[in-house]
Motif scaffolding. Structure first.
Motif, short mmCIF file in Angstrom:
data_model
loop_
_atom_site.label_atom_id
_atom_site.label_comp_id
_atom_site.label_asym_id
_atom_site.label_seq_id
_atom_site.Cartn_x
_atom_site.Cartn_y
_atom_site.Cartn_z
N LYS A 1 -17.89 -18.84 -24.62
CA LYS A 1 -18.86 -19.34 -25.60
C LYS A 1 -18.22 -20.32 -26.57
N ARG A 2 -16.90 -20.29 -26.69
CA ARG A 2 -16.19 -21.31 -27.47
C ARG A 2 -15.97 -22.57 -26.65
N VAL A 3 -15.54 -22.41 -25.41
CA VAL A 3 -15.10 -23.55 -24.61
C VAL A 3 -16.26 -24.31 -24.00
N LEU A 4 -17.20 -23.62 -23.37
CA LEU A 4 -18.25 -24.32 -22.62
C LEU A 4 -19.10 -25.24 -23.49
N PRO A 5 -19.64 -24.79 -24.63
CA PRO A 5 -20.43 -25.73 -25.44
C PRO A 5 -19.65 -26.95 -25.88
N GLY A 6 -18.35 -26.76 -26.21
CA GLY A 6 -17.54 -27.90 -26.61
C GLY A 6 -17.31 -28.87 -25.47
N VAL A 7 -17.05 -28.35 -24.28
CA VAL A 7 -16.85 -29.21 -23.11
C VAL A 7 -18.12 -30.00 -22.80
N PRO B 1 -25.32 -16.06 -13.29
CA PRO B 1 -24.77 -17.27 -13.92
C PRO B 1 -24.41 -18.39 -12.95
N ASN B 2 -23.97 -18.05 -11.74
CA ASN B 2 -23.57 -19.11 -10.81
C ASN B 2 -24.72 -19.69 -10.00
N LEU B 3 -25.88 -19.06 -10.04
CA LEU B 3 -27.01 -19.55 -9.25
C LEU B 3 -28.18 -19.99 -10.12
N CYS B 4 -28.18 -19.66 -11.38
CA CYS B 4 -29.31 -20.00 -12.24
C CYS B 4 -29.36 -21.49 -12.50
N SER B 5 -30.44 -21.94 -13.10
CA SER B 5 -30.62 -23.34 -13.44
C SER B 5 -29.52 -23.83 -14.38
N ARG B 6 -29.03 -25.04 -14.12
CA ARG B 6 -28.03 -25.67 -14.99
C ARG B 6 -28.67 -26.58 -16.03
N ALA B 7 -29.99 -26.46 -16.21
CA ALA B 7 -30.69 -27.38 -17.11
C ALA B 7 -30.15 -27.32 -18.54
N TRP B 8 -29.68 -26.13 -18.99
CA TRP B 8 -29.14 -26.04 -20.35
C TRP B 8 -27.97 -27.01 -20.51
N VAL B 9 -27.20 -27.18 -19.44
CA VAL B 9 -26.08 -28.11 -19.46
C VAL B 9 -26.56 -29.54 -19.22
N THR B 10 -27.27 -29.75 -18.12
CA THR B 10 -27.57 -31.12 -17.70
C THR B 10 -28.60 -31.80 -18.59
N ASP B 11 -29.43 -31.03 -19.29
CA ASP B 11 -30.37 -31.67 -20.21
C ASP B 11 -29.66 -32.31 -21.40
N GLN B 12 -28.41 -31.96 -21.62
CA GLN B 12 -27.64 -32.60 -22.69
C GLN B 12 -27.03 -33.92 -22.24
N TYR B 13 -27.10 -34.18 -20.94
CA TYR B 13 -26.59 -35.44 -20.40
C TYR B 13 -27.76 -36.40 -20.16
N ASP B 14 -27.51 -37.68 -20.37
CA ASP B 14 -28.51 -38.69 -20.00
C ASP B 14 -28.31 -38.98 -18.52
N ARG B 15 -29.24 -38.54 -17.69
CA ARG B 15 -29.09 -38.69 -16.24
C ARG B 15 -29.77 -39.95 -15.71
N TYR B 16 -30.57 -40.62 -16.55
CA TYR B 16 -31.39 -41.71 -16.02
C TYR B 16 -31.20 -43.03 -16.78
N VAL B 17 -30.22 -43.10 -17.67
CA VAL B 17 -29.98 -44.33 -18.41
C VAL B 17 -29.70 -45.47 -17.43
N ARG B 18 -30.12 -46.66 -17.76
CA ARG B 18 -30.00 -47.89 -16.98
C ARG B 18 -31.04 -47.97 -15.86
N GLY B 19 -31.75 -46.87 -15.59
CA GLY B 19 -32.90 -46.95 -14.70
C GLY B 19 -32.62 -47.01 -13.22
N ASN B 20 -31.38 -46.77 -12.81
CA ASN B 20 -31.07 -46.85 -11.38
C ASN B 20 -30.87 -45.49 -10.72
N THR B 21 -30.96 -44.41 -11.50
CA THR B 21 -30.76 -43.08 -10.94
C THR B 21 -31.96 -42.69 -10.08
#
Length: 759
Positions: free
Chosen positions: A156-162, A435-455
């Protein structure tokens, strides 16, 4: 130069002066070898250069003898695809029509444990500069991550920071994050793995390599100023085990972690691209691990002459730095270029346009020495190849661990399996929420996955896919590794990692063309770890030879252990694929009602090392699934042909969690239900949770099924019709396991990470 005795001369005159070489990570024999090379003791600056460049992270001194096997197994046909390979900043492959793609994955593991946010952020920045150094525009990043138990305090210390570090740096750069992994296992407690991948595109004629040639050509340092942050940084941290203190305060060495500035790197990218367009660069090198020590020695040793550097010309952001500190600093956002005298003014003008600080710090000479001056003193006078390319090479002892036989013998046969329909239903819901099979949306929603419009696709898709701007072509990238399989059998486990990443690219409709790898292992001083490493390298190389795709480069990360406890061998494999027409890509999951659902590939009773054994029984033992790379290749060819003919409405790889997980994700991603009748060949539990390789779940319009099955027969791909997609309100019905409402599945799948790490 001053008439006074310079530092190099003083070193020759004071051979017995004690030096702190052990504190810098050098062994007695390594220090003696430096003295033998120079014919004297090294100066403090030279000692700093050799110590960082001969570190495990920079010199690959324990892995070189094994990495040669990649070259031995690369055929001429495979080599013909590469414009640049192992040994360059990043691999480059020709994808046709004048386009090339460069990609690479590297580790930033230990810095990300010491300072999670900055460690992860500068990991992204470093891999992006590797791509820039090849003459390419970076277009996407991905991040394979491994942490300790999901509910552990330190996680809980490392993952949110990473995650915040990755999102901060990548989002500010405007680079979409299109893939990666998040894996939890107790073996990574105290030693997380933070691997970073970047992919870039370039015209083939724009390829640049790291070499300093042409006597009189100028060496220009441009980008950020050099500071005290990152002194020894990753080059030292990654070359030492953690001791037993998991608080992070008990380390043998605690150099400062680099501090990243993505806005500086953003303009540096645009500046570099303009410099390349105007053909102003002879050679170029990014400054990452080992800083100027690396950039100057590698440029000089890869060139055709020597080099003279005036260290006083280096722009600093800290006062009273020593020459050794300037040379060892791993301050971020810096590049080093070789430029002809005629182009220096234009080079400086381009840098000024982008407000990028640039300074001439030296020139290429006609000698064979790297010479560096500081405060009117000669502080370095060395043969550059001895620093950059002729470091120690070790044949570390190798021994199969005595515990391996007992581990393999302890299979899953004796574990209790769900027998009733209710138990199967409960197991599906438990697995989906794990934890290893659940949705990763909590992580990936913090990333911009569609910037520049080519994704075109990103998480939760099996492979990230991005369009090459201005064309109808696209590239797909996937990274994978099941370290539990590698612990059971590192040779087979490495091939399974390759097969999974290869398959994830294939289910997108792309054709796999190249591999990069990040080989994360424990201490090379442990013969058991070196056995794991040798086996994994051979497995990966042999697998690539069978699939006909080359390893273009990557990274070795040793010393991933705390005290005597090493991580599982974790050879993360990244596969790059190419799709000629983006309109022919295969969507992930189910996309329309009434489609026929088929399972491609053979399911066997293979549960050892599975996620079911891990989640339900906390068990590891037995043998991993078998690997049939010919079958993987046949499946990939089939999927590419099916994509070209537009036969598939959706596809999903089968891997962790087996068929049950693939069905749940296909339904949830597409917001559709399905009615599934399991084949009677195996008991329902095995069919649902076995993790046999070489399989994919596909959906097709009924009118296309005959043609699809014809292709399966032609390519020798086993198939079985499972059922039909249905409206979302119908949910997922699996014979023998009951009915699942999509709302129940979604609650289980999406609730875990927010509950653990907050909203």
């Amino acid at each position: 130069m001053s008439d006074s005795v310079d530092t190099v001369q003083l070193a020759a005159q004071t051979p017995e002066q004690a030096q702190p070489y052990r504190e810098l990570g050098l062994r007695d024999d390594e220090y003696q070898r430096i003295r033998d090379i120079l014919g004297r003791r090294p100066t403090d600056a030279e000692l700093a250069m050799y110590s960082v460049m001969w570190s495990e992270h920079c010199s690959y001194k324990s892995s070189k003898v094994h990495l040669r096997y990649f070259g031995e197994t690369t055929t001429e046909e495979m080599r013909a695809k590469m414009l640049a390979g192992i040994g360059e900043n990043a691999g480059v492959v020709d994808i046709g029509e004048g386009w090339a793609v460069t990609f690479k994955v590297e580790s930033h593991n230990h810095p990300s444990y010491v300072e999670p946010h900055q460690g992860a952020a500068t990991g992204v920045g470093g891999i992006v500069r590797d791509i820039m150094a090849m003459g390419a525009r970076p277009i996407a990043v991905a991040d394979p991550l491994r942490f300790g138990p999901a509910d552990a305090d330190d996680t809980k210390r490392v993952l949110p920071g990473v995650v915040s570090g990755i999102s901060f740096y990548g989002n500010c750069l405007g680079l979409p994050n299109i893939g990666g992994e998040v894996v939890f296992d107790r073996v990574y407690a105290g030693n997380p793995l933070v691997n970073a991948l970047c992919v870039g595109v370039l015209r083939t004629e724009d390829l640049h390599l790291a070499h300093a040639s042409g006597t009189g050509n100028k060496i220009i340092l441009f980008g950020a100023r050099t500071g005290l942050d990152g002194i020894g940084g990753v080059s030292v941290l990654a070359s030492e085990t953690f001791d037993g203190d998991e608080t992070g305060t008990g380390r043998k060495k605690l150099p400062s972690v680099q501090v990243g500035d993505p806005f500086t790197e953003k303009v540096l990218i645009e500046c570099c691209l303009e410099l390349f367009r105007e053909d102003l660069v002879v050679g170029i090198q990014d400054l990452g691990g080992a800083g100027l020590s690396c950039a100057t020695s590698e440029l000089a040793s890869a060139g055709d002459g020597g080099m003279h550097i005036d260290l006083d010309a280096v722009p600093l952001r800290a006062r009273h730095m020593t020459a050794a500190e300037v040379l060892s600093s791993e301050s971020q956002e810096r590049m080093c270029a070789v430029v002809t005298p005629a182009n220096v003014d234009r080079f400086m003008a381009v840098c000024a346009k982008w407000d990028v600080l640039a300074t001439v710090i030296g020139e290429v000479t006609d000698g064979d020495r790297l010479v560096i001056d500081w405060h009117d003193q000669r502080v370095v006078d060395v043969p550059p190849r001895t620093v950059a390319h002729q470091g120690p090479v070790y044949q570390r002892p190798i021994a199969r661990p005595e515990s391996q036989d007992a581990l393999v013998a302890n299979g899953t046969k004796a574990l209790r399996r769900p027998a009733t329909e209710q138990e199967l239903r409960d197991t599906v819901l438990t697995m989906v929420a794990s934890p290893n099979l659940c949705s990763r949306a909590w992580v990936t929603d913090q990333y911009d996955r569609y910037v520049r419009g080519n994704t075109l696709s990103a998480q939760p898709a099996d492979a990230g896919m991005i369009r090459i701007e201005g064309t109808s072509r696209a590239i797909a990238v996937a990274t994978d590794c099941n370290a539990r399989f590698c612990a059971l059998d590192p040779y087979t486990g490495a091939q399974l990692a390759l097969a999974e990443a290869y398959r994830n690219v294939a289910v997108s409709g792309a054709t796999p063309v190249a591999v990069t790898d990040c080989l994360n292992f424990g201490s090379p001083e442990d013969p058991g770890v070196m056995w794991q490493f040798e086996q994994a390298v051979r497995g990966l190389a042999d697998g690539c030879a069978q699939l006909g795709i080359p390893v273009t480069g990557g990274n070795v990360s040793f010393y991933n252990q705390t005290g005597a406890t090493a991580i599982h061998p974790t050879p993360v494999v990244g596969v790059l694929g190419v799709l000629d027409d983006v309109d022919r890509r295969i969507p992930n999951g189910f996309t329309a009602e009434g489609h026929t659902v088929l399972l491609l590939g053979e399911t066997l009773e293979e549960l050892d090392g599975s996620e079911w054994a891990h989640v339900v029984h906390d068990h590891l033992g037995g043998r991993p699934p078998r690997v049939d790379l010919a079958a993987e290749r046949a499946l990939a060819v089939l999927l590419a042909e099916a994509a070209t003919e537009g036969l598939l409405g959706g596809a999903h790889d089968l891997s962790d969690g087996g068929l049950a997980q693939a069905l749940v994700e296909a339904c949830l991603i597409g917001e559709l239900g399905a009615e599934i009748n399991l084949p009677e060949k195996l008991e329902p539990f095995v069919t649902l949770f076995a993790e046999s390789a070489g399989r994919a779940l596909v959906a097709a319009e009924p009118a296309n099924v005959a043609r699809l099955t014809e292709l399966c027969r032609r390519h020798g791909v086993i198939f079985a019709e499972l059922g039909t997609t249905r409206p979302s309100e119908a949910g997922l019905m699996i014979t023998g396991s009951g009915q699942f409402a999509l709302t129940d599945l979604r609650k289980a799948w999406e609730g875990t990470l927010p509950a653990l790490f907050g909203h």
